[in-house]
Design an enzyme around this catalytic site. Sequence first.
Site, PDB file in Angstrom:
ATOM      1  N   HIS A   1       0.811  -1.212   0.000  1.00 10.35           N
ATOM      2  CA  HIS A   1       0.000   0.000   0.000  1.00 10.35           C
ATOM      3  C   HIS A   1       0.846   1.265   0.000  1.00 10.35           C
ATOM      4  CE1 HIS A   1       0.799   0.764   4.311  1.00 10.35           C
ATOM      5  NE2 HIS A   1       0.690  -0.549   4.476  1.00 10.35           N
TER       6      HIS A   1
ATOM      7  N   CYS B   1       2.941  -4.939   6.820  1.00 13.35           N
ATOM      8  CA  CYS B   1       2.655  -4.818   5.393  1.00 13.35           C
ATOM      9  C   CYS B   1       3.854  -4.238   4.640  1.00 13.35           C
ATOM     10  CB  CYS B   1       1.424  -3.942   5.174  1.00 13.35           C
ATOM     11  SG  CYS B   1      -0.123  -4.718   5.722  1.00 13.35           S
TER      12      CYS B   1
END
Length: 285
Positions: free
Chosen positions: A244, A260
């Site tokens: 992301h 992440c």
Amino acid sequence: MTRPNASIVKAQVLLARQGVSPGEIDGLDGDNYRKAIDQFRRRENLGTGEIIDAPTWQALKGDVSSDIVSDYVVTKDDIKTRFVRRIPYDYARQARMKRLGYRNAQEMFAERFHMSEGLLRVLNPRTHDRKREETLHVVSVGRTAPSDEARTVEADKANGMVRALDAMGKVIAMYPATIGSEDTPSPEGEYQVVRVVKNPTYRYDPVKNFQQGKNKRRLVLPRGPNNPVGTVWIELSKPTFGIHGTPEPSKISKASSHGCVRLTNWDAEELAQLVRPGTTVRFTQ
């Protein structure tokens, strides 16, 4: 404060044009800049190293490239942009906001042109950034996204890099990345892209992810470039994990993430164009 160096600005722009992102273009001699040089040299079979020697400069087309800085005329739509004066740190307070937009025009223009706010100020010391038909000096990356599809994405934990590879195993794009942390490490092995969500909301779950401050209940944070996952969410087959964007491009590969893979918003947006559901994402040490 260290002032940007014109030679480094040019080198960063040329690296970005070659598909090797230096992250935020700031004109400073930092880790992401040096990593980009090393990755470019490796890709071009110029040996390892973080120095731009004569063969590397030639491969970057340094002597024949121009228009490193170009002019941008502020538009009516730019003037109409609604900014968020302040974004609180606390997620519960962010969840009550309508949008996690840009704080000001400097942040908006810097991100649009892949620059640091510091470099934008140096290039435009006397402008106000909001007057219609005002001309801004900005860097001209001129990067055209690869036409080939990425068949594999490598998240290189050791070097803090994400690489997109085509069907033949050729690297078509590289980005500096923040990949997990000691407390919340990223996964190991191979997974697949499940979906790509542009301009996502952020679903905070302290049970599945991490606890921020005193927030012990689930929250939905609104969309916007200052959303915790930025402007793109590439969901992986490993539950709760993805690739992301970020609200803080200057911290890419310098600050930890909650497991992440974090890229600048513009790099995440480019990668989102190269992958599709089923693309393999491989985590390497």
